[in-house]
Design a protein around this motif. Structure first.
Motif, PDB file in Angstrom:
ATOM      1  N   LEU A   1       0.834  -1.202   0.000  1.00 12.39           N
ATOM      2  CA  LEU A   1       0.000   0.000   0.000  1.00 12.39           C
ATOM      3  C   LEU A   1       0.868   1.252   0.000  1.00 12.39           C
ATOM      4  O   LEU A   1       0.655   2.173  -0.798  1.00 12.39           O
ATOM      5  N   ILE A   2       1.865   1.247   0.887  1.00 14.21           N
ATOM      6  CA  ILE A   2       2.762   2.403   0.958  1.00 14.21           C
ATOM      7  C   ILE A   2       3.472   2.596  -0.380  1.00 14.21           C
ATOM      8  O   ILE A   2       3.546   3.705  -0.911  1.00 14.21           O
ATOM      9  N   GLY A   3       3.950   1.483  -0.940  1.00 17.20           N
ATOM     10  CA  GLY A   3       4.654   1.551  -2.219  1.00 17.20           C
ATOM     11  C   GLY A   3       3.783   2.097  -3.333  1.00 17.20           C
ATOM     12  O   GLY A   3       4.232   2.882  -4.162  1.00 17.20           O
ATOM     13  N   VAL A   4       2.511   1.695  -3.362  1.00 14.32           N
ATOM     14  CA  VAL A   4       1.608   2.135  -4.434  1.00 14.32           C
ATOM     15  C   VAL A   4       1.250   3.603  -4.250  1.00 14.32           C
ATOM     16  O   VAL A   4       1.317   4.398  -5.190  1.00 14.32           O
TER      17      VAL A   4
ATOM     18  N   LEU B   1       2.755   6.024  -2.793  1.00  9.45           N
ATOM     19  CA  LEU B   1       3.831   6.970  -3.074  1.00  9.45           C
ATOM     20  C   LEU B   1       4.460   6.737  -4.449  1.00  9.45           C
ATOM     21  O   LEU B   1       4.857   7.672  -5.119  1.00  9.45           O
ATOM     22  N   GLY B   2       4.547   5.461  -4.843  1.00  6.18           N
ATOM     23  CA  GLY B   2       5.307   5.123  -6.043  1.00  6.18           C
ATOM     24  C   GLY B   2       4.632   5.522  -7.336  1.00  6.18           C
ATOM     25  O   GLY B   2       5.286   6.013  -8.254  1.00  6.18           O
ATOM     26  N   VAL B   3       3.308   5.328  -7.420  1.00  5.09           N
ATOM     27  CA  VAL B   3       2.616   5.632  -8.680  1.00  5.09           C
ATOM     28  C   VAL B   3       2.668   7.124  -9.003  1.00  5.09           C
ATOM     29  O   VAL B   3       3.105   7.497 -10.105  1.00  5.09           O
ATOM     30  N   PRO B   4       2.275   8.013  -8.070  1.00  4.12           N
ATOM     31  CA  PRO B   4       2.377   9.441  -8.388  1.00  4.12           C
ATOM     32  C   PRO B   4       3.811   9.872  -8.711  1.00  4.12           C
ATOM     33  O   PRO B   4       4.025  10.663  -9.623  1.00  4.12           O
ATOM     34  N   LEU B   5       4.764   9.316  -7.970  1.00  2.00           N
ATOM     35  CA  LEU B   5       6.163   9.669  -8.219  1.00  2.00           C
ATOM     36  C   LEU B   5       6.573   9.282  -9.641  1.00  2.00           C
ATOM     37  O   LEU B   5       7.200  10.068 -10.357  1.00  2.00           O
ATOM     38  N   GLY B   6       6.188   8.068 -10.051  1.00  2.00           N
ATOM     39  CA  GLY B   6       6.527   7.605 -11.390  1.00  2.00           C
ATOM     40  C   GLY B   6       5.883   8.459 -12.458  1.00  2.00           C
ATOM     41  O   GLY B   6       6.504   8.827 -13.461  1.00  2.00           O
ATOM     42  N   VAL B   7       4.579   8.799 -12.260  1.00  2.00           N
ATOM     43  CA  VAL B   7       3.867   9.616 -13.248  1.00  2.00           C
ATOM     44  C   VAL B   7       4.521  10.991 -13.352  1.00  2.00           C
ATOM     45  O   VAL B   7       4.820  11.468 -14.451  1.00  2.00           O
TER      46      VAL B   7
ATOM     47  N   SER C   1       7.682   2.852  -8.935  1.00  2.00           N
ATOM     48  CA  SER C   1       7.854   4.163  -9.555  1.00  2.00           C
ATOM     49  C   SER C   1       8.661   4.037 -10.842  1.00  2.00           C
ATOM     50  O   SER C   1       8.369   4.696 -11.834  1.00  2.00           O
ATOM     51  N   ARG C   2       9.653   3.144 -10.840  1.00  2.00           N
ATOM     52  CA  ARG C   2      10.473   2.983 -12.036  1.00  2.00           C
ATOM     53  C   ARG C   2       9.633   2.448 -13.198  1.00  2.00           C
ATOM     54  O   ARG C   2       9.720   2.951 -14.324  1.00  2.00           O
TER      55      ARG C   2
ATOM     56  N   VAL D   1       2.195  -4.966 -12.426  1.00  2.00           N
ATOM     57  CA  VAL D   1       3.438  -4.614 -11.723  1.00  2.00           C
ATOM     58  C   VAL D   1       3.214  -4.628 -10.216  1.00  2.00           C
ATOM     59  O   VAL D   1       4.040  -5.135  -9.448  1.00  2.00           O
ATOM     60  N   ILE D   2       2.061  -4.085  -9.798  1.00  2.00           N
ATOM     61  CA  ILE D   2       1.776  -4.048  -8.364  1.00  2.00           C
ATOM     62  C   ILE D   2       1.635  -5.466  -7.819  1.00  2.00           C
ATOM     63  O   ILE D   2       2.141  -5.778  -6.737  1.00  2.00           O
ATOM     64  N   ALA D   3       0.984  -6.323  -8.605  1.00  2.00           N
ATOM     65  CA  ALA D   3       0.837  -7.715  -8.173  1.00  2.00           C
ATOM     66  C   ALA D   3       2.210  -8.358  -7.989  1.00  2.00           C
ATOM     67  O   ALA D   3       2.467  -9.058  -6.998  1.00  2.00           O
ATOM     68  N   LEU D   4       3.118  -8.102  -8.941  1.00  2.26           N
ATOM     69  CA  LEU D   4       4.459  -8.672  -8.824  1.00  2.26           C
ATOM     70  C   LEU D   4       5.203  -8.097  -7.625  1.00  2.26           C
ATOM     71  O   LEU D   4       5.903  -8.818  -6.909  1.00  2.26           O
ATOM     72  N   ALA D   5       5.027  -6.791  -7.407  1.00  2.00           N
ATOM     73  CA  ALA D   5       5.681  -6.163  -6.260  1.00  2.00           C
ATOM     74  C   ALA D   5       5.183  -6.805  -4.965  1.00  2.00           C
ATOM     75  O   ALA D   5       5.952  -7.040  -4.032  1.00  2.00           O
TER      76      ALA D   5
END
Lengths: 304, 353
Positions: free
Chosen positions: B126-129, B131-137, B238-239, B283-287
């Motif tokens: 949850l934390i990764g998603v 923060l990570g998705v907006p950062l990547g976008v 994010s990558r 990707v989220i599923a794999l993460a």
């Protein structure tokens, strides 16, 4: 000066006159691109330092890495002539780090000699042979890919017994599938090119085609992937060492050193922290170099 | 590979078999083959162990007759293939044998420790998603800007840092020096046994029962390891988000949308982002799968009583049934999530049809 100018001109010529010149020129141009990438050069420098530290460890070390001195235990960095302090048995951390570099290089070298080679063989054979051999080999690859890597390595080490060589074997067993995939993909694109048909018409057998004409073209993609994977290999090896399944004490393996320092983390932070910084620097260096190499060897990938 | 193969077979059968049925069949075959492979590997690991499985059951002092009887009972006199068959049958019934260390069925043990791992990995993802998705976008939209550099830096550090070391340093700073979070473990000793388990995940249970003091204590225990795992999935998510977004932003429809005068926000979120949603879910599923596995080292550092700790402790105690049982459970979830993301692609991406 004039000879180096001549050499440079010879390397940068637009019309190479021999195969060797063309090959050297390609290497040289790649090197120039890599050299312009500051971060990649930084990574390379760190790795060179690591290599030198490992080679000259006996000269650089201030103490015997195994010598215990309980009167001098848990000294802070700088105290009592210990550059980076001492651990719970009074051993000099700086000297242990230097000798630990040898173990890291040993592990990386062994994995690099096994995993990509296995992947290359499986991938090219699958790609070139096609048919049921391809299905069988790729299914096997998928099974290994579907495995959680660290857990599988754990199970392997459990079966084989703890130790550096077994840790290397376990890491290699879990590391080869991506290389097989890459090699197979490359082989599939190369397999039907005209020059392969031409060689086959000249009477070359599958073994010759695969080893002499397909392998060389797979190398560059594999080198990039291996460099980028190196960080992961180092981290896995350190993780196994940390769990007590890799190098055994009193060996100064960095992961094991962190594990030893774990108990004292709140009072003597340096014992566990310093080896961690070493691991981090090395895997960061490999990541930076890998990114740079990807830009050189595979410009298309590097853009995205 | 098996998909193609199955499709070819399906082609020979002719059109009467609908496409979805053929695809489902192929998927089932793939899953079955992969899981069988998983079992085969664990079976072989169990067989090459230097520990005598008979002695592990009856102890060192048993007589030769007892030894032979157990030897036959365990099916060790049968050919290897038959043994493998027995093994697969046992596993399919959820029987991994008894744990030598805890004296209980491995299945019971795993059911007890698994919710802790699930809780940790879920919060981490949850934390990764978040923060990570907006950062990547953002990194993709403002390519080359400072935020892109930050994203790159975060990713690089994440890929290079030994997780167990970062955990130790995190404990030193946030627990030892600053005292912001609780130390190792899952719950403070005074809070244990208050909440009757429902799901086994303490945060969820405490919230359901309305025990907010327990919830706060549990949260203060979980936040550091979860943030640590979250950081690792953030680096990956994010990558990937960045590279998916760049691909979209470079396509012609985005230019068209911009030429039409759509607002930048609409172009980014309404057009480009809409098209990466499926890729993103995979990707989220794999993460998530990676965190389930990656939690092994984190659990050790934080004395988190989950599956990772269970496997490692069993390993050090030479308790192979537990190790292999745990490996199979994690492996199966891993395979399951892989297949799930694969299916998602196939059913929701119109290009794959």
């Amino acid at each position: 000066m004039s000879t180096s100018q001549g050499l440079r001109a010879w390397l940068l010529t637009e019309e190479p006159t021999s195969r060797r010149q063309a090959r050297m020129a390609a290497w040289y141009k790649g090197w120039l691109t890599l050299r312009s990438n500051t971060l990649a050069m930084l990574g390379l420098m760190v790795l060179v330092v690591l290599l030198l530290a490992a080679i000259f460890a006996p000269l650089l070390a201030t103490h015997d890495p195994f010598a215990q001195d309980l009167g001098q235990r848990l000294l802070a960095p700088g105290e009592g002539g210990h550059l980076l302090g001492t651990d719970s048995l009074g051993r000099d951390i700086y000297s242990r780090l230097l000798y630990g570099a040898r173990i890291s290089i040993y592990i990386v070298a062994l994995v690099v000699m096994v995993a990509p080679v296995v992947g290359l063989i499986v991938g090219t054979v699958a790609g070139y042979a096609g048919g049921w051999i391809d299905v069988l080999l790729m299914r096997m690859t998928d099974i290994f890919l579907a495995f959680p890597r660290l857990i599988l390595a754990l199970a392997f080490v459990a079966a084989l017994g703890a130790g550096i060589e077994n840790a290397v074997l376990a890491i290699s067993l879990t590391a080869w599938p991506p290389y097989a995939r890459i090699a197979r993909a490359e082989t599939l694109t190369i397999r039907n090119s005209d020059y392969i048909h031409a060689i086959r018409l000249q009477g070359a057998g599958p073994l010759r085609i695969v080893t002499q004409h397909i392998w060389p073209l797979c190398i560059s993609s594999l080198v990039i992937r291996v460099t980028l994977d190196m960080a992961g290999i180092i981290l896995t090896a350190a993780g196994l060492g940390f769990l007590g399944l890799g190098a055994q004490p009193p060996s100064p393996e960095w992961g094991a050193m962190i594990s030893e320092g774990r108990k004292y983390i709140l009072d003597s932070w340096w014992v566990a922290t310093i080896p961690g910084i070493a691991i981090f620097s090395i895997s960061l260096a490999f990541n930076l170099l890998g990114d740079g190499l990807r830009d050189v060897l595979d410009p298309k990938e590097g853009q995205s | 590979m098996a998909d193609q193969n199955a499709n070819q077979t399906g082609g020979r059968l002719g059109p009467p078999v609908p496409l979805w049925a053929r695809k489902s069949l192929a998927t089932v075959a793939t899953v079955a083959a992969t899981l069988l492979g998983l079992l085969f590997v664990t079976f072989m690991i169990g067989r090459v162990m230097p520990i005598d499985p008979v002695l592990a059951v009856i102890g060192e002092r048993a007589t030769q007759e007892q030894y032979d009887a157990t030897f036959r009972e365990l099916g060790l006199d049968q050919p290897l293939l038959v043994q493998f068959g027995i093994y697969v049958g046992d596993v399919l019934q959820g029987e991994f044998g008894k744990s030598i260390r805890t004296g209980q069925e491995v299945t019971t043990d795993i059911a007890r420790v698994f919710p802790a791992t699930l809780e940790l990995a879920t919060l981490g993802t949850l934390i990764g998603v978040i923060l990570g998705v907006p950062l990547g976008v953002l990194a993709a939209v403002r390519r080359g800007s400072w935020i892109d550099q930050v994203a790159r830096f975060v990713g690089l550090i994440g890929y290079s840092m030994p997780i167990f070391w970062l955990g130790l340093v995190g404990l030193l700073i946030f627990y030892g020096i600053l005292g912001w979070v609780a130390g190792p473990g899952r719950l403070g000793i005074f809070y244990q046994g208050i909440v009757e388990p429902i799901t086994g995940m303490i945060l969820v249970d405490a919230a359901l029962r309305g025990e907010w003091t327990v919830f706060r204590n549990a949260f203060s225990h979980i936040i550091l390891p979860a943030a640590l795992l979250g950081y690792y999935s953030l680096a990956y998510i994010s990558r990937m988000t960045r590279s998916f977004m760049l691909e979209q932003l470079n396509s012609e429809y985005v230019t068209t949308a911009r030429v039409k005068g759509l607002s930048e926000r609409h172009v980014i979120w309404g057009h480009a982002f809409r098209n990466i949603r499926i890729q993103l879910v995979t990707v989220i599923a794999l993460a998530y799968a990676n965190l389930l596995e990656g939690s092994v080292l984190t659990e050790i550092i934080f004395a988190w009583p989950g599956l990772g700790s269970y496997i490692t402790t069993s390993l050090l105690a030479n308790d192979m049934n537990s190790v292999l049982g745990g490996t199979i459970v994690i492996g199966t979830i891993f395979v399951g999530i892989n297949i799930f993301s694969d299916l998602l692609y196939r059913f929701f991406d119109p290009r794959a049809k």
